[in-house]
Design a protein around this motif. Sequence first.
Motif, mmCIF file in Angstrom:
data_model
loop_
_atom_site.group_PDB
_atom_site.id
_atom_site.type_symbol
_atom_site.label_atom_id
_atom_site.label_comp_id
_atom_site.label_asym_id
_atom_site.label_seq_id
_atom_site.Cartn_x
_atom_site.Cartn_y
_atom_site.Cartn_z
ATOM 1 N N ASN A 17 40.078 48.321 41.694
ATOM 2 C CA ASN A 17 39.897 49.153 40.507
ATOM 3 C C ASN A 17 39.348 48.277 39.385
ATOM 4 O OD1 ASN A 17 41.027 51.585 41.634
ATOM 5 N ND2 ASN A 17 43.044 50.611 41.427
ATOM 6 N N TYR A 18 38.359 48.790 38.671
ATOM 7 C CA TYR A 18 37.715 48.014 37.617
ATOM 8 C C TYR A 18 38.679 47.775 36.454
ATOM 9 C CZ TYR A 18 34.525 46.675 33.878
ATOM 10 O OH TYR A 18 33.911 46.009 32.846
ATOM 11 N N ARG B 30 31.338 49.311 35.660
ATOM 12 C CA ARG B 30 32.081 50.253 36.498
ATOM 13 C C ARG B 30 31.138 50.944 37.487
ATOM 14 N NH1 ARG B 30 34.479 52.420 32.769
ATOM 15 N NH2 ARG B 30 36.587 51.580 32.966
ATOM 16 N N GLU B 31 29.960 51.304 37.025
ATOM 17 C CA GLU B 31 28.977 51.941 37.905
ATOM 18 C C GLU B 31 28.498 50.973 38.989
ATOM 19 O OE1 GLU B 31 25.896 53.352 35.386
ATOM 20 O OE2 GLU B 31 27.117 54.964 34.484
ATOM 21 N N GLU C 226 31.046 50.746 41.685
ATOM 22 C CA GLU C 226 31.014 51.904 42.576
ATOM 23 C C GLU C 226 29.876 51.778 43.585
ATOM 24 O OE1 GLU C 226 33.164 54.323 42.991
ATOM 25 O OE2 GLU C 226 34.418 53.309 41.491
ATOM 26 N N GLN C 227 28.750 51.243 43.138
ATOM 27 C CA GLN C 227 27.611 51.084 44.042
ATOM 28 C C GLN C 227 27.901 50.071 45.150
ATOM 29 O OE1 GLN C 227 24.125 50.116 41.729
ATOM 30 N NE2 GLN C 227 24.469 51.802 40.279
ATOM 31 N N ARG D 5 31.093 49.152 46.130
ATOM 32 C CA ARG D 5 32.524 49.218 46.402
ATOM 33 C C ARG D 5 32.865 48.787 47.826
ATOM 34 N NH1 ARG D 5 37.183 51.020 44.485
ATOM 35 N NH2 ARG D 5 36.192 51.607 42.523
ATOM 36 N N GLU D 6 32.126 49.275 48.801
ATOM 37 C CA GLU D 6 32.450 48.950 50.186
ATOM 38 C C GLU D 6 32.302 47.450 50.452
ATOM 39 O OE1 GLU D 6 33.872 50.977 52.285
ATOM 40 O OE2 GLU D 6 33.840 52.420 50.629
ATOM 41 N N LYS E 153 35.236 45.788 48.797
ATOM 42 C CA LYS E 153 36.442 46.016 49.603
ATOM 43 C C LYS E 153 36.499 45.047 50.782
ATOM 44 C CE LYS E 153 37.636 50.873 48.751
ATOM 45 N NZ LYS E 153 37.770 52.212 49.380
#
Length: 248
Positions: A206-207, A222-223, A226-227, A229-230, A233
């Motif tokens: 989480n940012y 934050r954007e 999301e781009q 994220r994988e 992770k």
Amino acid sequence: MKKYDLPCNVIIDLLPLYNEGGCSEESRQIVEEHLQNCENCRELCGNIPIPVKEDPPKPSESETFRKISRKLKKSRYSKLISTVLCVFLVGLTILTGAWYYTSYLPYKRLAENLSPDRSFGHLFSDYSGMQERYWLHIAMPNYLNFHGGYAAVNLSSDFVSDPTYNPPSMFVWVSNKETKYGINIVEKNGKNSYTGYQLYVDKDVNYIPSDLYTDEMNEQCRELLEQHREEVKGLMKAAQDKWGEYLP
């Protein structure tokens, strides 16, 4: 015990020269010592003056006081130097212990299953190794550097199909109390132009907004997260699988 033990007749033979001051220094000392200890020769010599050895003059009270004062000053200086040295050594020992347990030991635990790597030029050996597809690196903090260590997680170049693409990388800063996760993302703006972003996340990816960024910059980060994220992770999973038990 007498230094010289010559017969009286030899001393009597030397007396004329002694009385006229014509004998050597050694002979003079022999005669004087003999006369001081031989009553018969003194009677034969009559009124020949016999030098008497005098004790060296005793120092005056002021000189004695000055000597004592100098000794006391030296003693005080020695005690002061010893005290300062002891305080310094105790302080250094405490500081070293604090550095070892709060800064060095957490990274040493992370490096237990990695190989020493001196290519980074740190005073203490760095460590590196692989965790599935990810390259792990530990930079050990130098002596008394409380903020110099970090752990890095990167996707191995063997798993990057596009050589012009820079996948995200993660930095982990760990202490006995908390762990911080930093993500570096490099975006290509043009043919040969790139922009780097550094953002922070928690272990659930989480940012975490930065007080140093404007609202617009925080939203942009934050954007970006999301781009990617994988990918992030994957970095986090590699770090948790390898070091999870040591990350507060």
